[in-house]
Design a protein around this motif. Structure first.
Motif, short mmCIF file in Angstrom:
data_model
loop_
_atom_site.label_atom_id
_atom_site.label_comp_id
_atom_site.label_asym_id
_atom_site.label_seq_id
_atom_site.Cartn_x
_atom_site.Cartn_y
_atom_site.Cartn_z
N PHE A 98 -8.15 -3.77 -1.17
CA PHE A 98 -6.78 -3.56 -0.69
C PHE A 98 -6.32 -4.69 0.23
O PHE A 98 -5.11 -4.91 0.39
CB PHE A 98 -6.66 -2.23 0.05
CG PHE A 98 -6.92 -1.01 -0.81
CD1 PHE A 98 -6.80 -1.08 -2.18
CD2 PHE A 98 -7.26 0.20 -0.22
CE1 PHE A 98 -7.04 0.05 -2.97
CE2 PHE A 98 -7.48 1.33 -0.99
CZ PHE A 98 -7.38 1.25 -2.37
N GLU B 44 -4.60 5.62 -0.28
CA GLU B 44 -4.51 4.83 -1.50
C GLU B 44 -5.76 4.97 -2.34
O GLU B 44 -5.69 5.03 -3.58
CB GLU B 44 -4.26 3.35 -1.17
CG GLU B 44 -4.01 2.51 -2.42
CD GLU B 44 -3.67 1.07 -2.12
OE1 GLU B 44 -3.37 0.33 -3.10
OE2 GLU B 44 -3.71 0.66 -0.95
N VAL C 151 2.31 1.82 -3.45
CA VAL C 151 1.36 2.41 -4.39
C VAL C 151 1.17 3.90 -4.09
O VAL C 151 1.14 4.73 -5.01
CB VAL C 151 0.00 1.66 -4.34
CG1 VAL C 151 -1.06 2.44 -5.11
CG2 VAL C 151 0.15 0.26 -4.92
N ILE C 152 1.05 4.25 -2.83
CA ILE C 152 0.87 5.65 -2.46
C ILE C 152 2.09 6.47 -2.89
O ILE C 152 1.96 7.55 -3.49
CB ILE C 152 0.62 5.79 -0.95
CG1 ILE C 152 -0.72 5.16 -0.57
CG2 ILE C 152 0.65 7.26 -0.53
CD1 ILE C 152 -0.92 4.99 0.93
N GLN D 217 0.83 -1.20 0.00
CA GLN D 217 0.00 0.00 0.00
C GLN D 217 0.86 1.25 0.00
O GLN D 217 0.59 2.20 -0.74
CB GLN D 217 -0.95 0.00 1.20
CG GLN D 217 -2.11 -0.98 1.05
CD GLN D 217 -3.22 -0.71 2.06
OE1 GLN D 217 -3.21 -1.29 3.14
NE2 GLN D 217 -4.15 0.16 1.72
N PHE E 135 -4.52 6.62 -5.90
CA PHE E 135 -4.17 5.52 -6.81
C PHE E 135 -3.98 6.04 -8.23
O PHE E 135 -4.91 6.49 -8.88
CB PHE E 135 -5.26 4.46 -6.76
CG PHE E 135 -4.95 3.21 -7.54
CD1 PHE E 135 -3.72 2.60 -7.46
CD2 PHE E 135 -5.92 2.66 -8.37
CE1 PHE E 135 -3.44 1.44 -8.18
CE2 PHE E 135 -5.66 1.50 -9.10
CZ PHE E 135 -4.42 0.90 -9.01
#
Length: 459
Positions: free
Chosen positions: A171, A148, A34-35, A31, A152
């Motif tokens: 998630f 997120e 991705v952030i 996570q 995204f």
């Protein structure tokens, strides 16, 4: 950084995907990856707006937490007002000031306000979440989940407009599961289809219509043939540009093991204006329905009130797209058309599908002329040219003519790419081989020119 650049396709996306699957067993690690990647992606456009994006997201999360602790409706309402205020300030402040100045017989000197990229899309996501909190239809998420959800990167700039309950629960699942290879392959091919729409069709179509609209903006009356060519080209350009972006966003999300909602469904095959809005920018249509039209009363009232509701909803849709009379006129025209369609339906009169399709497509194309025009005088000149007042000159489409014919055929006869790839595509080796060859050719194509930004980046 654009999706349709070599740097993104050959460096950014492969690196982020590789790291994502390496740390897939750890939810916090994947996570935060991705952030971080999403903020880097956003920052490559303009680093000044990264603190703004993060700050607005954290502030909305804090307001949600305050609601969770106190159950006081004032907190999410304050968030909704804040988000709307930010949207109006960045998008409409100069236009509103210029209108007010014109009413006083003065000129407004535009303020130096830079629109944050993707503002309309991530503001709508936050508003829908806060409204769902008020309705008791959303939990208070943790900060990482909320960050997120908002940032995204595949859908950050131009949608689809994703609701919290469509993505946040995903998630928790690791992408390394039994569906991993299917998700990667189908997602990659949908990404490729979107790239072909953008680089192979939309950008070329834009080069056909841009000079004609520019001529109208300069105060000239374009020749009638060129005006019609520009109207058709822009109708196709905006479809392939925006549906291409949506394909790429949905495809990339699937490569990360996340499913986003469909956003287009062969829009130009619609047989009524209501059918068109079920197929075009579907996530915006349902947002307008669920958060504006239905709260206004929807169709649970008399005919006159329903017509008022739908016109008001579409005027707000026009204002969401941008500041200016052209966007309001475009939204108002669609509102009136939808109100007329509802009235026709109440009379229980059937229209032949072919007639409905011709009428719908003609209206949509003419309304795109207003949407594309720099201002209302430009739109007026374009309509005068379309009516035959621009004179007649031979139209030379040149080598672009083949692209135009292909675009027409795909838009009118081709399948819905999101349904065809994600639901119907057979898992055959020849599909992979063809996709690989197409990818190489498209990468070579986009490497030789400066890519055009996606149209909806300005909204």
């Amino acid at each position: 950084m654009l999706f349709s650049t070599q740097g993104f396709l050959l460096l950014f996306l492969p690196v982020v995907l590789s790291l994502y699957y390496l740390c897939a067993p750890s939810r916090p690690a994947r996570q935060w990856l991705v952030i971080t990647a999403s903020l880097v992606f956003y920052g490559l456009w303009d680093w000044r707006f990264v603190p703004f994006l993060v700050g607005m997201t954290v502030l909305n999360w804090v307001l949600a937490c305050l609601w969770g602790w106190t159950r006081r409706r004032a907190w999410p309402i304050a968030g909704i007002v804040l988000n709307l205020g930010v949207l109006v300030f960045f998008k409409d402040a100069n236009w509103i000031a210029s209108v007010l100045a014109a009413l006083r017989g003065q000129m407004h000197q535009p303020w130096d306000i830079v629109l944050p990229l993707g503002l309309s899309f991530f503001v709508f996501q936050k508003i829908s979440y806060l409204v769902d909190l008020l309705r008791g239809q959303a939990p208070v998420y943790g900060l990482v989940d909320f960050l997120e959800f908002v940032t995204f990167f595949p859908q950050l700039i131009a949608g689809p407009i994703v609701r919290h309950n469509e993505i946040v629960p995903q998630f928790a699942s690791s992408p390394r599961n039994d569906a991993m290879w299917e998700n990667l392959s189908r997602g990659a091919i949908l990404l490729l289809v979107g790239l072909a729409k953008k680089a192979g069709l939309a950008d070329t179509l834009g080069s056909m219509c841009d000079p004609v609209f520019a001529l109208g903006a300069q105060g000239h009356l374009p020749p009638t043939g060129q005006a019609w060519l520009a109207a058709v080209a822009y109708t196709l350009q905006i479809y392939f540009d925006f549906s291409g972006y949506s394909d790429m966003a949905i495809g990339m999300a699937l490569m990360f093991g996340l499913r986003l909602p469909f956003n287009f469904d062969a829009s130009y095959r619609a047989v009524s204006i209501r059918d068109f809005w079920r197929r075009w920018h579907m996530t915006l249509s349902r947002f307008l329905r669920d958060y504006i039209y239905i709260p206004l009363g929807g169709n649970r009232c008399g005919a006159a009130r329903q017509a008022t509701n739908v016109v008001a909803t579409m005027l707000l849709a026009g204002a969401w797209h941008g500041a200016g009379w052209t966007y309001l006129a475009w939204g108002g025209a669609h509102g009136v058309a939808l109100a007329m369609a509802h009235a026709w339906r109440r009379r229980q009169r059937a229209m032949p599908a072919l007639a409905g399709w011709v009428l719908t497509l003609s209206f949509v194309m003419l309304s795109w002329v207003i949407f594309r025009a720099a201002d209302m005088p430009t739109a007026g000149r374009m309509f005068m040219a379309l009516a035959g007042l621009g004179g007649h000159e031979p139209v030379a489409a040149g080598h672009h003519g083949m692209v135009l014919l292909i675009a027409v055929a795909v838009a009118l006869a081709g399948p819905s790419s999101q349904r065809a790839i994600l639901r119907d595509m057979p898992p055959e080796p020849w599909v992979a081989a063809g996709a690989g060859i197409a990818f190489v050719l498209l990468v070579l194509l986009i490497g030789g020119r400066i890519p055009d930004p996606f149209i909806y980046f300005q909204f």
